[in-house]
Design a protein around this motif. Structure first.
Motif, PDB file in Angstrom:
ATOM      1  N   THR A 107       0.931  -1.414   0.318  1.00  0.00           N
ATOM      2  CA  THR A 107       0.287  -0.123   0.103  1.00  0.00           C
ATOM      3  C   THR A 107       0.876   1.415  -0.124  1.00  0.00           C
ATOM      4  OG1 THR A 107      -1.945  -1.305   1.185  1.00  0.00           O
ATOM      5  CG2 THR A 107      -2.272   1.611   1.165  1.00  0.00           C
ATOM      6  N   VAL A 108       1.715   1.324   0.829  1.00  0.00           N
ATOM      7  CA  VAL A 108       2.652   2.536   0.826  1.00  0.00           C
ATOM      8  C   VAL A 108       3.973   2.252   0.081  1.00  0.00           C
ATOM      9  CG1 VAL A 108       2.712   3.026   3.414  1.00  0.00           C
ATOM     10  CG2 VAL A 108       4.055   1.808   2.518  1.00  0.00           C
ATOM     11  N   LEU A 109       4.265   1.743  -0.637  1.00  0.00           N
ATOM     12  CA  LEU A 109       4.843   1.585  -1.856  1.00  0.00           C
ATOM     13  C   LEU A 109       4.412   2.050  -3.193  1.00  0.00           C
ATOM     14  CD1 LEU A 109       6.837  -2.185  -1.691  1.00  0.00           C
ATOM     15  CD2 LEU A 109       7.854   0.016  -2.075  1.00  0.00           C
ATOM     16  N   ASP A 110       3.046   1.457  -3.190  1.00  0.00           N
ATOM     17  CA  ASP A 110       2.602   2.570  -4.758  1.00  0.00           C
ATOM     18  C   ASP A 110       2.025   3.978  -4.318  1.00  0.00           C
ATOM     19  OD1 ASP A 110       0.418   1.842  -6.878  1.00  0.00           O
ATOM     20  OD2 ASP A 110      -1.458   1.577  -5.320  1.00  0.00           O
ATOM     21  N   ALA A 111       1.496   4.135  -2.775  1.00  0.00           N
ATOM     22  CA  ALA A 111       1.120   5.337  -2.314  1.00  0.00           C
ATOM     23  C   ALA A 111       2.411   6.454  -2.376  1.00  0.00           C
ATOM     24  CB  ALA A 111       0.082   5.365  -0.351  1.00  0.00           C
ATOM     25  N   PHE A 112       3.200   6.312  -2.022  1.00  0.00           N
ATOM     26  CA  PHE A 112       3.833   7.418  -1.641  1.00  0.00           C
ATOM     27  C   PHE A 112       5.313   7.024  -2.969  1.00  0.00           C
ATOM     28  CE2 PHE A 112       2.822   7.464   1.970  1.00  0.00           C
ATOM     29  CZ  PHE A 112       3.217   8.685   2.247  1.00  0.00           C
ATOM     30  N   GLY A 113       5.739   5.425  -3.566  1.00  0.00           N
ATOM     31  CA  GLY A 113       6.515   5.078  -4.229  1.00  0.00           C
ATOM     32  C   GLY A 113       7.677   5.014  -3.500  1.00  0.00           C
ATOM     33  N   PRO A 114       8.910   4.013  -4.189  1.00  0.00           N
ATOM     34  CA  PRO A 114       9.663   4.444  -3.233  1.00  0.00           C
ATOM     35  C   PRO A 114      10.636   5.715  -3.588  1.00  0.00           C
ATOM     36  CG  PRO A 114       9.482   2.843  -5.419  1.00  0.00           C
ATOM     37  CD  PRO A 114       9.065   4.016  -5.935  1.00  0.00           C
ATOM     38  N   ASP A 115      10.403   6.669  -4.439  1.00  0.00           N
ATOM     39  CA  ASP A 115      11.737   8.178  -3.693  1.00  0.00           C
ATOM     40  C   ASP A 115      11.082   8.410  -3.082  1.00  0.00           C
ATOM     41  OD1 ASP A 115       9.531   8.957  -5.372  1.00  0.00           O
ATOM     42  OD2 ASP A 115       9.874  10.290  -6.029  1.00  0.00           O
ATOM     43  N   ARG A 116       9.817   7.918  -1.889  1.00  0.00           N
ATOM     44  CA  ARG A 116       9.324   9.099  -1.074  1.00  0.00           C
ATOM     45  C   ARG A 116       9.320   7.622  -0.179  1.00  0.00           C
ATOM     46  NH1 ARG A 116       4.365  11.810  -0.841  1.00  0.00           N
ATOM     47  NH2 ARG A 116       3.600  11.092  -2.587  1.00  0.00           N
ATOM     48  N   LEU A 117       9.874   6.350  -0.137  1.00  0.00           N
ATOM     49  CA  LEU A 117       9.794   6.126   1.069  1.00  0.00           C
ATOM     50  C   LEU A 117      11.426   5.435   1.162  1.00  0.00           C
ATOM     51  CD1 LEU A 117       7.500   3.799   2.336  1.00  0.00           C
ATOM     52  CD2 LEU A 117       8.116   2.547   0.863  1.00  0.00           C
ATOM     53  N   MET A 118      11.234   4.895   2.936  1.00  0.00           N
ATOM     54  CA  MET A 118      12.830   4.954   3.513  1.00  0.00           C
ATOM     55  C   MET A 118      12.694   3.457   4.363  1.00  0.00           C
ATOM     56  SD  MET A 118      13.393   8.164   5.881  1.00  0.00           S
ATOM     57  CE  MET A 118      13.165   9.878   4.266  1.00  0.00           C
ATOM     58  N   PHE A 119      13.688   3.079   4.311  1.00  0.00           N
ATOM     59  CA  PHE A 119      14.031   1.581   5.767  1.00  0.00           C
ATOM     60  C   PHE A 119      14.331   2.645   6.649  1.00  0.00           C
ATOM     61  CE2 PHE A 119      16.723  -0.701   7.812  1.00  0.00           C
ATOM     62  CZ  PHE A 119      16.085  -1.830   8.283  1.00  0.00           C
ATOM     63  N   GLY A 120      13.715   2.190   7.786  1.00  0.00           N
ATOM     64  CA  GLY A 120      13.330   1.750   9.121  1.00  0.00           C
ATOM     65  C   GLY A 120      14.115   0.737   9.845  1.00  0.00           C
ATOM     66  N   SER A 121      15.145   0.377  10.904  1.00  0.00           N
ATOM     67  CA  SER A 121      14.893  -0.319  12.095  1.00  0.00           C
ATOM     68  C   SER A 121      13.979  -0.863  12.897  1.00  0.00           C
ATOM     69  CB  SER A 121      15.562  -0.853  12.493  1.00  0.00           C
ATOM     70  OG  SER A 121      16.719  -0.215  13.462  1.00  0.00           O
ATOM     71  N   ASP A 122      13.670   0.656  13.272  1.00  0.00           N
ATOM     72  CA  ASP A 122      13.072   1.101  15.014  1.00  0.00           C
ATOM     73  C   ASP A 122      12.922   0.069  15.631  1.00  0.00           C
ATOM     74  OD1 ASP A 122      10.814   2.674  16.481  1.00  0.00           O
ATOM     75  OD2 ASP A 122       9.577   0.184  16.061  1.00  0.00           O
ATOM     76  N   TRP A 123      14.932  -0.387  15.551  1.00  0.00           N
ATOM     77  CA  TRP A 123      15.781  -1.183  17.451  1.00  0.00           C
ATOM     78  C   TRP A 123      15.317   0.265  17.985  1.00  0.00           C
ATOM     79  CZ3 TRP A 123      19.601   0.366  19.741  1.00  0.00           C
ATOM     80  CH2 TRP A 123      20.151  -0.685  20.161  1.00  0.00           C
ATOM     81  N   PRO A 124      15.542  -0.532  19.077  1.00  0.00           N
ATOM     82  CA  PRO A 124      15.251  -1.624  19.585  1.00  0.00           C
ATOM     83  C   PRO A 124      13.716  -2.241  19.686  1.00  0.00           C
ATOM     84  CG  PRO A 124      15.922  -0.564  21.420  1.00  0.00           C
ATOM     85  CD  PRO A 124      15.806   0.659  20.194  1.00  0.00           C
ATOM     86  N   VAL A 125      13.674  -0.967  19.556  1.00  0.00           N
ATOM     87  CA  VAL A 125      11.550  -1.899  19.684  1.00  0.00           C
ATOM     88  C   VAL A 125      11.980  -2.966  18.850  1.00  0.00           C
ATOM     89  CG1 VAL A 125       9.537  -0.696  19.392  1.00  0.00           C
ATOM     90  CG2 VAL A 125      11.096   0.585  20.143  1.00  0.00           C
ATOM     91  N   SER A 126      12.074  -3.097  18.008  1.00  0.00           N
ATOM     92  CA  SER A 126      11.621  -3.828  17.040  1.00  0.00           C
ATOM     93  C   SER A 126      11.946  -5.481  17.474  1.00  0.00           C
ATOM     94  CB  SER A 126      12.388  -3.785  15.388  1.00  0.00           C
ATOM     95  OG  SER A 126      13.457  -4.115  15.576  1.00  0.00           O
ATOM     96  N   THR A 127      13.176  -5.736  18.538  1.00  0.00           N
ATOM     97  CA  THR A 127      13.863  -6.467  18.744  1.00  0.00           C
ATOM     98  C   THR A 127      12.107  -7.353  19.842  1.00  0.00           C
ATOM     99  OG1 THR A 127      14.521  -5.529  21.039  1.00  0.00           O
ATOM    100  CG2 THR A 127      16.257  -5.839  18.665  1.00  0.00           C
ATOM    101  N   LEU A 128      11.283  -6.954  19.736  1.00  0.00           N
ATOM    102  CA  LEU A 128      10.046  -7.487  20.693  1.00  0.00           C
ATOM    103  C   LEU A 128       9.995  -8.794  19.483  1.00  0.00           C
ATOM    104  CD1 LEU A 128       8.632  -4.030  21.786  1.00  0.00           C
ATOM    105  CD2 LEU A 128       9.181  -6.509  23.314  1.00  0.00           C
TER     106      LEU A 128
END
Length: 287
Positions: A229-250
């Motif tokens: 959904t967000v890939l289609d809505a924003f496109g790759p040039d308005r999308l960025m990866f984030g780990s959300d570490w350390p919350v993601s370690t849950l």
């Protein structure tokens, strides 16, 4: 199975650190978050990030305390990994412009790239549209900074209004706006996030998905409808990866979070993957 890699060093556009001996993290309450009630440092993050090929990160605030942002800037000044800091300041104070300029003058101040506030916890559903807040947001834009949005799905419509009223400000949606991935329900979140994406001054982080899913049983297929959904809505040039570490370690290791993001962007070409995993963050945050 690991998805294809983007060319060049990766950027992790969203992670945290905290030291409970310096400051309590009051949001870390309840049994679910109990594993996070310990210290997490850049030294803890670095091995996993380096092993994953991450060459730069964005360190993001966690509490509404004025003392935290100078501490994060000082960490960035001494780090060869942290390229940017998204800090906090009281947007409603009348001298917010001076406060932002003062942060820039601190050790590590050149690493300040954005401001964030825990809008998700504000009782006023239209907090972002308050005159004093909008004045503060305008000051953020005037200082050349961006504004990170940590909100819940029901607040996305107000975010779209704020984006429309402040076209000079880039707003970055953290964690896809926290959709209910565990339930699998796309609506009304999908329609709301598309309306936000229709504003050209908005960007989205491909982050925080595993902790909105079932922590124990999530699969990439559970995440895919929301990522698509967000890939289609924003496109790759308005999308960025984030780990959300350390919350993601849950819910996952650092490598598992990154592998999931790679699999979710499997069908993108090399340039598009480069945007999601580095280009967008470097361009938006200016490092």
């Amino acid at each position: 199975m690991t998805g294809p890699r983007a060319a060049g060093p990766l950027v992790d556009a969203h992670h945290h650190v905290w030291d409970l001996s310096v400051r309590d993290q009051e949001w870390l309450s309840g049994a679910t978050l109990a594993p996070l009630r310990r210290n997490f440092s850049l030294a803890d993050l670095a091995p996993g990030a380096r092993a994953a090929g991450v060459g730069a990160t964005v360190l993001v605030q966690t509490v509404t305390a004025a003392q935290e942002t100078p501490e994060l800037l000082a960490l960035a000044a001494d780090s060869d990994l942290v390229a940017g800091v998204v800090g906090w300041t009281d947007l409603t104070r009348p001298d917010v412009a001076d406060a932002l300029a003062g942060l820039r003058e601190l050790p590590g101040g050149r690493h300040l790239v954005g401001i964030r506030h825990q809008v998700q916890s504000e009782p006023d559903p239209a907090w972002l549209l308050r005159p004093d807040v909008r004045r503060g947001l305008a000051a953020v834009a005037d200082e050349g900074l961006v504004y990170d949005l940590v909100v819940r799905p029901q607040q996305l419509a107000v975010c779209a209004e704020a984006a429309a009223s402040l076209p000079q400000l880039t707003l970055v949606l953290d964690h896809l706006g926290k959709p209910p991935i565990a339930s699998g329900a796309l609506e009304p979140w999908a329609s709301a996030v598309r309306a936000l994406a229709a504003r050209p001054n908005t960007v989205c982080k491909l982050s925080g998905m595993v902790t909105e899913a079932d922590h124990r049983t999530w699969t990439v297929d559970d995440l895919r409808p929301f990522a698509d959904t967000v890939l289609d809505a924003f496109g790759p040039d308005r999308l960025m990866f984030g780990s959300d570490w350390p919350v993601s370690t849950l819910a996952a290791s650092y490598a598992e979070v990154l592998d999931a993001a790679r699999l979710l962007t499997w069908e993108l070409d090399t340039h598009e993957r480069g945007e999601v995993f580095g280009g967008t963050a470097r361009r938006v945050y200016g490092f």
